[in-house]
Design a protein around this motif. Sequence first.
Motif, mmCIF file in Angstrom:
data_model
loop_
_atom_site.group_PDB
_atom_site.id
_atom_site.type_symbol
_atom_site.label_atom_id
_atom_site.label_comp_id
_atom_site.label_asym_id
_atom_site.label_seq_id
_atom_site.Cartn_x
_atom_site.Cartn_y
_atom_site.Cartn_z
ATOM 1 N N PRO A 62 0.695 -1.248 -0.155
ATOM 2 C CA PRO A 62 -0.148 -0.205 -0.092
ATOM 3 C C PRO A 62 0.889 1.227 0.027
ATOM 4 C CG PRO A 62 -0.778 -1.453 1.542
ATOM 5 C CD PRO A 62 0.298 -2.226 1.006
ATOM 6 N N TRP A 63 1.869 1.273 0.669
ATOM 7 C CA TRP A 63 2.641 2.285 0.798
ATOM 8 C C TRP A 63 3.964 2.466 -0.238
ATOM 9 C CZ3 TRP A 63 2.439 -1.280 4.505
ATOM 10 C CH2 TRP A 63 3.438 -2.286 4.356
ATOM 11 N N ALA A 64 4.170 1.289 -0.944
ATOM 12 C CA ALA A 64 4.959 1.437 -2.097
ATOM 13 C C ALA A 64 4.820 0.398 -3.134
ATOM 14 C CB ALA A 64 6.603 0.663 -1.508
ATOM 15 N N PRO A 65 3.665 0.840 -3.945
ATOM 16 C CA PRO A 65 2.941 0.008 -4.927
ATOM 17 C C PRO A 65 3.931 -0.841 -6.028
ATOM 18 C CG PRO A 65 2.086 2.158 -4.677
ATOM 19 C CD PRO A 65 3.197 2.280 -4.082
ATOM 20 N N ARG A 87 4.394 -8.994 5.744
ATOM 21 C CA ARG A 87 4.759 -7.562 6.340
ATOM 22 C C ARG A 87 3.348 -6.787 6.566
ATOM 23 N NH1 ARG A 87 9.040 -5.298 2.780
ATOM 24 N NH2 ARG A 87 8.527 -3.276 3.650
ATOM 25 N N LEU A 88 2.174 -7.529 5.898
ATOM 26 C CA LEU A 88 0.782 -6.735 5.689
ATOM 27 C C LEU A 88 -0.117 -7.666 6.633
ATOM 28 C CD1 LEU A 88 0.552 -6.190 2.006
ATOM 29 C CD2 LEU A 88 1.241 -4.378 3.811
ATOM 30 N N GLY A 89 -1.266 -6.908 7.213
ATOM 31 C CA GLY A 89 -2.278 -7.583 7.921
ATOM 32 C C GLY A 89 -3.271 -8.050 6.514
ATOM 33 N N ALA A 90 -3.995 -8.999 7.467
ATOM 34 C CA ALA A 90 -5.050 -9.814 6.480
ATOM 35 C C ALA A 90 -5.939 -8.747 5.706
ATOM 36 C CB ALA A 90 -6.018 -10.893 7.240
ATOM 37 N N GLU A 91 -6.343 -7.736 6.420
ATOM 38 C CA GLU A 91 -7.272 -6.566 5.918
ATOM 39 C C GLU A 91 -6.667 -5.980 4.638
ATOM 40 O OE1 GLU A 91 -9.163 -4.352 8.750
ATOM 41 O OE2 GLU A 91 -10.454 -6.015 9.533
ATOM 42 N N GLU A 92 -5.292 -5.729 4.958
ATOM 43 C CA GLU A 92 -4.578 -4.926 3.857
ATOM 44 C C GLU A 92 -4.384 -5.871 2.626
ATOM 45 O OE1 GLU A 92 -1.642 -2.011 6.083
ATOM 46 O OE2 GLU A 92 -1.106 -3.986 6.515
ATOM 47 N N VAL A 93 -4.126 -6.929 2.970
ATOM 48 C CA VAL A 93 -3.755 -7.895 1.645
ATOM 49 C C VAL A 93 -5.036 -8.046 0.802
ATOM 50 C CG1 VAL A 93 -3.444 -10.383 1.030
ATOM 51 C CG2 VAL A 93 -2.128 -9.266 2.709
ATOM 52 N N ALA A 94 -6.363 -8.129 1.787
ATOM 53 C CA ALA A 94 -7.717 -8.512 1.162
ATOM 54 C C ALA A 94 -8.197 -7.135 0.206
ATOM 55 C CB ALA A 94 -8.623 -8.533 2.359
#
Length: 210
Positions: A62-65, A87-94
């Motif tokens: 999200p911070w470095a596409p 390094r990401l949470g499940a919600e961020e991945v989703a």
Amino acid sequence: MSSYHDREDAGRQLADRLTDLTGQPGVIVLGLVRGGVPVARVVADRLDAPLDVLVVRKLGMPWAPEVAFGALGPGGVRVLNDQVAARLGAEEVAEVQRREQAELDRREARYRDGRPPLDLTGRTAVIVDDGLATGATARAAVQVARHLGARRVVVAVPVGAQEAYEMLSAEADLVVCLQRPPEFGAVSAYYDDFHEVSDDEVTEALSAIG
């Protein structure tokens, strides 16, 4: 600095380096959407091979596409780099996957236009783009092609960064990159005409070659 007049010119020069594939059974040329398609159209025509598109969507942090933690491809293919994705949470991945899946579905519907799903089982997939900057999209395309059953994967581009070339050489069976300038910069710098390729241009290329 420009090396090519336009993507068609780049395709002609690239095809000259791929003549060994002419007439080989099972070869299919895949243009990476969207900029790779006009290049791939010329390559497919010169190799007398079928042309199709490979719609790949990177799953970027999200911070470095540009830093990919995975990729999505047609037919529900998902490739994850578990080490980066951790390094990401499940919600961020989703959330990233939901957004990129929507765009992949839109493009697939537009470009396939009723044609059957892409099946690379046992084939030699020649993945063509208009250039390699980071190489992340092409790397994802190689992984997706293998998941779709490709027996051999070739990446072919007119120009690319040396680092991207080396990374892809470890992923693909063969990488053909006509130019690898020591100070790369942007892909657009190597073209006189580097207009943004439209959806209409993609569908026209597909219908023209059959």
